[in-house]
Design an enzyme around this catalytic site. Sequence first.
Site, PDB file in Angstrom:
ATOM      1  N   CYS A   1      -3.775   1.384  -9.216  1.00  0.00           N
ATOM      2  CA  CYS A   1      -5.414   1.293 -10.032  1.00  0.00           C
ATOM      3  C   CYS A   1      -5.211   1.630 -11.311  1.00  0.00           C
ATOM      4  CB  CYS A   1      -6.089   2.294  -9.058  1.00  0.00           C
ATOM      5  SG  CYS A   1      -6.058   2.253  -7.439  1.00  0.00           S
TER       6      CYS A   1
ATOM      7  N   THR B   1     -21.075  -8.318   9.758  1.00  0.00           N
ATOM      8  CA  THR B   1     -20.403  -9.249  10.566  1.00  0.00           C
ATOM      9  C   THR B   1     -18.886  -8.715  10.325  1.00  0.00           C
ATOM     10  OG1 THR B   1     -21.977 -10.892  10.589  1.00  0.00           O
ATOM     11  CG2 THR B   1     -19.989 -11.428  11.333  1.00  0.00           C
TER      12      THR B   1
HETATM   13  N1  PLP Z   1      -6.364   6.168  -0.849  1.00  0.00           N
HETATM   14  C1  PLP Z   1      -5.023   6.138  -1.096  1.00  0.00           C
HETATM   15  C2  PLP Z   1      -4.269   7.375  -1.144  1.00  0.00           C
HETATM   16  C3  PLP Z   1      -4.515   4.849  -1.576  1.00  0.00           C
HETATM   17  O1  PLP Z   1      -3.146   4.827  -1.996  1.00  0.00           O
HETATM   18  C4  PLP Z   1      -5.368   4.062  -1.717  1.00  0.00           C
HETATM   19  C5  PLP Z   1      -4.833   2.609  -2.197  1.00  0.00           C
HETATM   20  O2  PLP Z   1      -3.973   2.633  -3.022  1.00  0.00           O
HETATM   21  C6  PLP Z   1      -6.601   3.905  -1.426  1.00  0.00           C
HETATM   22  C7  PLP Z   1      -7.207   5.165  -0.893  1.00  0.00           C
HETATM   23  C8  PLP Z   1      -7.465   2.675  -1.180  1.00  0.00           C
HETATM   24  O3  PLP Z   1      -7.308   1.927  -0.059  1.00  0.00           O
HETATM   25  P1  PLP Z   1      -7.768   0.284  -0.268  1.00  0.00           P
HETATM   26  O4  PLP Z   1      -6.674  -0.292  -1.103  1.00  0.00           O
HETATM   27  O5  PLP Z   1      -7.423  -0.075   1.219  1.00  0.00           O
HETATM   28  O6  PLP Z   1      -8.896   0.263  -0.566  1.00  0.00           O
END
Ligand code: PLP
Length: 386
Positions: free
Chosen positions: A331, A242
């Site tokens: 991250c 959904t």
């Molecule tokens: N790809 C890149 C280049 C990013 O900078 C990020 C997030 O920092 C992502 C993917 C992941 O995106 P989301 O945070 O929407 O999962």
Amino acid sequence: MSVNLDNNATTRPAPEVVAVMTECLAEDWGNPSSAHRRGLSARRRVDLARDSVADLIGCSPNEVVFTSGGTEAGNLAVVGGFEQVRSSTPGRTIVACPSTEHPAIRDAVAECVRLGGERFELPVDSDGLVDLDHLERFLKERGDACALISVMWANNETGVIQPIETIGGLCREHGVLLHTDAVQWIGRMPCDFEHLPVDMLSCSAHKFHGPKGAGALVVRAGTRFAPRSLGGSQERERRGGTENVPAIAGFGKACELAGSWLATDAIEAMRSIRDDFERRLDSEIGPLIINGGNAPRLWNTSNIAIPGTSSQFMVVVLSEHGLATSGGSACASGSIEPSGVLLAMGVPDDVAGSSLRFSLARTSTREQVEQGIELIVDAARSARAS
Ligand code: PLP
């Protein structure tokens, strides 16, 4: 936090986005798959947002598959694309990407390897740009065995922009599927997907003043991938579940706002703020090293090594003084390892360990940046003194 120079991690949702999402949560809480009026009203929200996303990206609304963000979109493209190609052409087992990709892509490639694929790392130069000669040689020699290539359009740590049109042209010559992680590009730079030689593109709303948990995989008409989320016919059977209507509506609004912003000449004005920022820091506490500084870069990103400092120390001290910045990708924060992206570019450990990422939003002002410069200069001087 009074000054935010960490907009590649996330951006503040625009007031218009908050308003539309609040309205959806309170009023339009129906299930878009329901046949009754409440359902139809929610469906209209999703359709409207799909049109806005398509307008910003330059694709057809049917090519937009809503996801929970950039990670899911990238996973879907890489693993789903790999599975689809391999099932129709079993000899194509290689999945290739540079080592400067986001973990969402690198881990998806690892998943392809677990499923029986082979990984190939595309070399990058000292600015993080894909080595095009190497790519061409690889495609000539092993293109027939390659299922998919994934290359980030603009890097989240350095802002370095890959020559995606050239890479796409080479992939087309060899019939290799190309995905681009455009999470840092979309909403900040113009995109004309219709004429881009790319098969799939992923993006994420929270990087340009939309909500977290909303994004899209744009899949060119005629390109197929194996869906990963099963059990519903939503998104034309490409992503079951959904729909998150408020987040999708917020994403749509963010796309409208980004489209209006891109229609002005604001990019050049923002680029000049960023360039002045780098020049000022260099004259106060330089000489500095701009990582990726010889390559084309997004207007909003500076990845700067400040010799004689440690990025971990700087992030904490700057945070205490009200400045948000980052020592690498969000991250990876909390890790004491230097950034893998910088190391892949051949940046020495000590330079990577003294590098900070500063990233502007379209709402950043020259005054905020000036305030940021003062704080960075003070922090660098006290780091060197200790
Ligand atoms: N790809 C890149 C280049 C990013 O900078 C990020 C997030 O920092 C992502 C993917 C992941 O995106 P989301 O945070 O929407 O999962």
